[in-house]
Design an enzyme around this catalytic site. Structure first.
Site, PDB file in Angstrom:
ATOM      1  N   HIS A  83       0.880  -0.947   0.095  1.00  0.00           N
ATOM      2  CA  HIS A  83      -0.009  -0.127   0.185  1.00  0.00           C
ATOM      3  C   HIS A  83       0.927   1.208   0.176  1.00  0.00           C
ATOM      4  CE1 HIS A  83      -3.097   2.702   0.643  1.00  0.00           C
ATOM      5  NE2 HIS A  83      -2.805   3.330   1.858  1.00  0.00           N
TER       6      HIS A  83
ATOM      7  N   ASP B 295      -7.512   1.805   2.176  1.00  0.00           N
ATOM      8  CA  ASP B 295      -7.523   2.365   3.050  1.00  0.00           C
ATOM      9  C   ASP B 295      -8.266   3.803   3.202  1.00  0.00           C
ATOM     10  OD1 ASP B 295      -6.392   2.873   5.568  1.00  0.00           O
ATOM     11  OD2 ASP B 295      -4.535   3.903   4.816  1.00  0.00           O
TER      12      ASP B 295
END
Length: 915
Positions: free
Chosen positions: A13, A125
């Site tokens: 990420h 996220d």
């Protein structure tokens, strides 16, 4: 026989910027990508790597290593590096509807070069998820979304908490997710976060303990034997020995099928085994069934200046550069600047990742963001200037019989989706001389200053010869220049005037031309309407305003007779939180300006607008006490902090200019103050006095209906929420709507008053999250200016069409002085005529692949509505389209109009093929 399959998906990420400046993260990205390419080359068992759903990673990498392009393309085409579908991983609620579409569209455009793109709605996220995401994804042929937040109770350390099943919106990590229009996708929650398969051990003893726990955790929420393990985390380097780790796991757990997988492979296996009783979650996913402390909604008020810059930048592109460039293309044949607009959008969207636009990074990150906002804005402004010039060059100003050759025409442009009236201010050149006329600039300026100019005798005329009330100001002589396309720059000196007036009924997406005549003694001014000032207020035909001694406002809707009292009180309290979370000191009572005398002065009294200035000479605590410094240093959790604010006070002088326009149905306000206090929050309060269990808030392609009282699991005293253009409370008979420019946080306070509280400033000193990261610039010290508007109305914000006024409040007017000339366009023109109650027009642009004119509406009415439109330019055929701007079925045309019933909450895009 193997009962379960463990799918390991390698990824990282990649927060582009966050707890370190962008270039620090950029350097680490190049290391990661070099390791990835080397691993793919050397290890055939390392099957694939998910590149975090954002194509910007490729841009960033190739900026440093352009020589790696061929290798990168090879592995993308082979399906071993999976890219897209987004350009960046944006914060969904803090970026506009059209910005979310451009993010998906440009991600697809970038990936098209490689011929392959991930068709996965990737929201790993996001700080909550927009309710219309399933509809957007389905229009882009995406049937599955994965997300990390919004449904189950998730703590600040991103771990699923223990809770009774009743608080879980879904008993499984798999569910159906439906938009308000009914569009549904498969939703996958990272129930154990997107790092539940990171750093797979190769040592057998470590691996046995590792997998025993992780398999149990994943199985706790999985509805099928297909278990998902995400091999990576924030900025996680590639696990180059993963193949060895998988072999070790297979030896230890022979009943589990461990595979190095991809989302495509995992979903193919999963979908064939999903149970029939999956839960359907609907609309916005905002973690409402939690304690309310870890929703991260207060990022909406961190560094408010960023949100204001973003609102301005998005609006300039959506309601300026794109529609004006489309209009210039249609009426003047000017090439549509696809590449420039893409560059402007990309530069703006580089500020849209969640740790960027949310204002929850270190100071250096947000310093660079301001530069990007400027770069995008400057590009948009250059497109706007070119487009205005091209359009104005086609307007026939000779056709207005009331205008003389010496008159000075000026065209006002309204690029919103509705007809518009409002106050505009324009600068006009009434005389100019180029430097080449000599003898020198100073002499030219002196000559122009001496020209007779009796602005008191001048009158502004509309294109039907009616005199319009206007204020004229002589600005004197100023330098200017032209940049001709066929020769060197042409500097000049110019005598200028400024005109301020009401532009009345300017058509949607169109323009209206006026002319200032310097000598017009025989022209009679059109009588003014009911706009008037009194010693303690003002009113027009729609609303009446009365100021109280403390500067608060009593506002009467003259149509309904309803009065709202005590509007515009300011509230201040401490904030012991951080860029992510607001935390008021225990036991503290907020300070307000209620009952504190204010200075109220009439500063503008014109036929088109009346303005009062309200000055609050206020003081607030200077900062939090020394306990706060120690608590931050020791990483005391924000919920456990015991600090209070100091007794020492600093000035907080708030100057609010409140304006009522001639045709205004609402009150516009601008508040300015010099913030010298730290560790605090400032809000404006608007008590509605209405009884309502739910309220409305502008969101992404919808006006969301939200509970005013949170779910029973909610323990946070604050229930702040996201908004785009407005928040609104209605009891069905009466309503009050508060619009804003870049003020993305509001709260409807529980209690009898149902007060709408809009956050104007939140001043904090640290990033928060997983470490100690001081952010002194997040205190937002210095001069601040905020803008909001107050609209009383009958019914709710939708049925009263007040939502359209709130959208127009955010949009600028445009204007350009026009030559005395012949042309092909009338002095008042719109390229499109449309009607439909409860619709918002959000896009008017040209598609890059097809050259079609793209027009997009969305239905906010809560029920199916009829939409009708007709183009005032030559079209060959009109197609239904989608957010990727692809032609679908041909639209049905009757009597020259497209007319059809549009379903509830439907996003409708049309592609108009030009002749």
């Amino acid at each position: 026989m193997t009962n379960k399959t463990a799918h390991l998906i390698s990824h990282t990420h990649w927060d582009r910027e966050w707890y370190m400046p962008y270039e620090y993260h950029h350097t680490l990205l190049t290391e990661l990508m070099n390791d990835l390419l080397r691993t793919l080359e050397e290890d055939d068992e390392f099957r694939s790597f998910h590149l975090d759903g954002q194509t910007i990673i490729m841009e960033d990498y190739l900026q440093i290593h352009p020589e790696k392009r061929e290798a990168l393309e090879k592995y993308i085409r082979e399906g071993r590096i999976i890219i897209g579908p987004w350009y960046v991983l944006q914060d969904e609620f803090l970026t506009s509807s059209e910005a979310n579409v451009r993010n998906l569209l440009i991600g697809h455009q970038d990936a098209s070069h490689y011929g392959v793109i991930s068709k996965l709605g990737y929201f790993p996220d996001s700080f909550g998820n927009m309710g219309q995401a399933p509809q957007m994804l389905k229009q882009a042929d995406i049937d599955t979304a994965v997300f990390g937040r919004g449904v189950k109770p998730t703590g600040f350390d991103n771990m699923v908490g223990e809770s009774e099943g009743s608080s879980y919106e879904s008993p499984f990590s798999e569910m159906h997710w439906s938009s308000p229009d009914g569009s549904t996708v498969l939703g996958l929650l990272f129930a154990n976060w997107y790092n539940n398969g990171m750093e797979v051990p190769t040592d057998p003893d470590e691996a046995k303990a590792y997998w025993a726990k992780r398999l149990a955790d994943a199985g706790k929420y999985a509805s099928t034997p297909e278990l998902l393990f995400m091999n990576g985390c924030d900025h996680q380097p590639v696990q180059t020995n993963l193949s060895e780790g998988i072999r070790t796991a297979r030896e230890l757990f022979p009943d589990i099928n461990f595979v190095h997988s991809s989302f495509e492979q995992y979903l193919e296996a999963l979908k064939g085994q999903l149970p029939a009783n999956l839960t359907t979650v609907k609309g916005e996913l905002r973690s409402q069934h939690t304690d309310g402390w870890s929703t991260l909604v207060n990022t909406a008020s961190a560094r408010v200046y960023l949100k204001q810059l973003n609102q301005r930048g998005q609006t300039l592109l959506e309601k300026g550069a794109e529609p004006l460039a489309a209009l210039a293309h249609l009426v003047a044949g000017q090439a549509y600047p696809h590449q420039l607009l893409t560059y402007a959008w990309k530069t703006l969207m580089q500020n849209h990742p969640h740790d960027s636009i949310c204002g929850c990074s270190v100071d250096e990150v947000h310093q660079e963001m301001v530069t990007r906002f400027d770069k995008s804005r400057h590009t948009a402004e250059s497109i706007i200037t070119e487009s205005l010039s091209a359009i104005a060059g086609q307007i026939d100003t000779s056709g207005a019989s009331a205008w003389a050759k010496e008159d000075v025409p000026v065209t006002i442009f309204n690029m919103t989706g509705w007809e518009r009236s409002g106050t505009v201010s324009v600068e006009l050149i009434v005389a100019k001389a180029y430097f080449k006329e000599g003898p020198n600039p100073a002499a030219i300026a002196e000559r122009l200053e001496k020209l007779p100019l009796d602005i008191e005798r001048g009158v502004l005329l509309d294109d039907e010869g009616r005199a319009i009330a206007a204020k004229a100001e002589d600005l004197g002589v100023h330098f200017g220049y032209e940049l001709p396309k066929d020769k060197f720059r042409q500097p000049y000196m110019a005598r200028k005037i400024r005109l301020t007036f009401e532009a009345s009924r300017v058509p949607a997406l169109g323009f209206k031309t006026y002319a200032w005549t310097p000598s017009s003694a025989a022209i009679t001014l059109t009588p003014a309407n009911s706009l008037s000032a009194s010693p303690n207020g003002m009113e027009n035909q729609f609303i009446a305003v009365r100021f109280q001694a403390d500067g608060s406002i009593n506002l009467t809707d003259k149509v309904t007779g309803k009065t709202f009292e005590g509007l515009g009180v300011y509230e201040n309290c401490g904030d012991l939180g951080n860029e992510y979370v607001f935390r008021q000191p225990e036991g503290e009572q907020p300070l307000t300006t209620k009952g504190i005398p204010a200075t109220i002065m009439l500063v503008e009294n014109e036929a088109y607008r009346i303005t009062y200035e309200i000055v609050h000479e206020w003081t607030v605590p200077a900062r939090a006490d020394d306990t706060f410094t120690e608590e931050k240093r020791k990483m005391v959790r924000f919920r456990d902090r015991k600090a209070q604010r100091v007794e020492d006070r600093v000035p907080l002088r708030i100057v609010t200019r409140v304006s009522l326009e001639q045709s205004g149905k609402g009150l516009q306000a601008q508040a300015s103050f010099n913030n010298q206090a730290k560790d605090h929050r400032l809000r404006a309060l608007f008590p509605t006095g209405l009884k309502a269990d739910r309220h409305l808030a502008d969101s992404i392609f919808e006006v969301a209906s939200r509970d005013t009282t949170p779910a029973k699991e909610w323990t946070n005293p604050s229930n702040a929420q996201h908004q785009q253009a407005f928040a609104s409370v209605s009891d069905g008979e009466y309503g009050l709507t508060i619009a804003n420019k870049g003020l993305n946080e509001y709260e409807v306070l529980r209690g009898e008053s149902h007060t709408i509280a809009v956050t104007l400033l939140r001043a904090v000193s640290e990033l928060g999250d997983w470490g100690v990261f001081p952010t002194p610039e997040a205190q937002c010290l210095g001069e601040q200016t905020v803008e909001f508007a107050i609209y009383p109305h009958a019914g709710d914000a939708i049925t009263s069409e007040t939502f359209a006024q709130a959208y127009q409040f955010q949009a600028p007017w445009f204007h350009l002085q026009t030559d005395n000339q012949q042309g092909s366009l009338p002095t008042t023109y719109a390229p499109l005529k449309w009607e439909g109650k409860g619709f918002a027009l959000s896009a008017f642009k040209v598609s890059q692949p097809s050259g079609d004119v793209i027009v997009r509406w969305y239905n906010v009415a809560g029920e199916p509505q009829e939409l009708a439109f007709q183009a005032n330019f030559d079209t060959d055929r009109i197609y239904q389209s989608d957010i990727l701007e692809r032609r679908q079925a041909a639209a049905s045309i009757q009597d020259g109009q497209v007319r059809e019933t549009v379903g509830t909450a439907k996003i409708m895009t049309y592609a108009l093929k030009l002749n």
